[in-house]
Design a protein around this motif. Sequence first.
Motif, PDB file in Angstrom:
ATOM      1  N   ALA A  16       0.970  -1.151   0.118  1.00 11.25           N
ATOM      2  CA  ALA A  16       0.145  -0.007   0.004  1.00 11.25           C
ATOM      3  C   ALA A  16       0.917   1.305  -0.236  1.00 11.25           C
ATOM      4  N   MET A  17       0.585   2.020  -0.758  1.00 10.02           N
ATOM      5  CA  MET A  17       1.318   3.537  -1.075  1.00 10.02           C
ATOM      6  C   MET A  17       1.295   4.146   0.128  1.00 10.02           C
ATOM      7  N   ASN A  18       0.436   4.112   1.101  1.00  8.28           N
ATOM      8  CA  ASN A  18       0.307   4.901   2.487  1.00  8.28           C
ATOM      9  C   ASN A  18       1.011   3.985   3.724  1.00  8.28           C
ATOM     10  N   ASP A  19       1.744   2.842   3.236  1.00  9.28           N
ATOM     11  CA  ASP A  19       2.047   2.095   4.464  1.00  9.28           C
ATOM     12  C   ASP A  19       3.543   1.536   3.959  1.00  9.28           C
ATOM     13  N   LYS A  20       4.530   2.312   4.477  1.00  5.15           N
ATOM     14  CA  LYS A  20       5.956   1.872   4.141  1.00  5.15           C
ATOM     15  C   LYS A  20       6.271   0.491   4.414  1.00  5.15           C
ATOM     16  N   LYS A  21       5.679  -0.177   5.770  1.00  2.00           N
ATOM     17  CA  LYS A  21       5.939  -1.406   6.179  1.00  2.00           C
ATOM     18  C   LYS A  21       5.567  -2.478   5.239  1.00  2.00           C
TER      19      LYS A  21
END
Length: 173
Positions: free
Chosen positions: A84-89
């Motif tokens: 997901a682009m909004n979750d680096k992990k």
Amino acid sequence: VKEYKVAILGAGGVGKTSIVTRFMNDTFSNVYIPTVGNHYTQLMKITGGEYYTLEIIDTAGAYEFPAMMDLSIRTSQAFVIVFAMNDKKTLDRALAFKQQVVDIKDREDIPIIFVGNKVDCGYDEMQVNPAETEAMVKINGYLYLEASAKYNINPKLIFSQLISQGLSIPLAD
Ligand code: GDP
């Protein structure tokens, strides 16, 4: 008709099921057949003409069962690895999945497409740098696309690009 077995991998919540559902419903809802345990079969025509049978394994929920995950990877020939682009992990998890696939298949040249889903998230929520990520995965010859299952951006392109790549790279056993 050629057959492709594709597994969808990625951290929980990145949108794997949403992408598959969007792809199925918006393009071929009349022919998709959900079978046991998040298994779908889909007839697909790619640009240029030929028909392919796509068998999609949505691995959502399989994480408590590492042996099942291994089996899904073993029996698949090509892979959609979602983050997901909004979750680096979730990008780190995606790279770990790629490594798991490479280890199990014992080769690097496998048809893989990395998908940065939730590209609709606001600019201020964006944790993944698209250009860096694309450059990183392309070093290994893998494909990269951003997508939004929510707004129907690219779900179909994900699978057609993966199939096209499978034409130039031999499918994994
Ligand atoms: P999975 O666990 O990877 O299969 O993820 P799901 O498909 O169940 O989606 C997890 C959550 O993310 C759900 O609440 C979805 O509505 C949401 N979601 C999925 N795709 C998108 C997307 O492209 N954009 C946004 N904003 N939310 C999404």
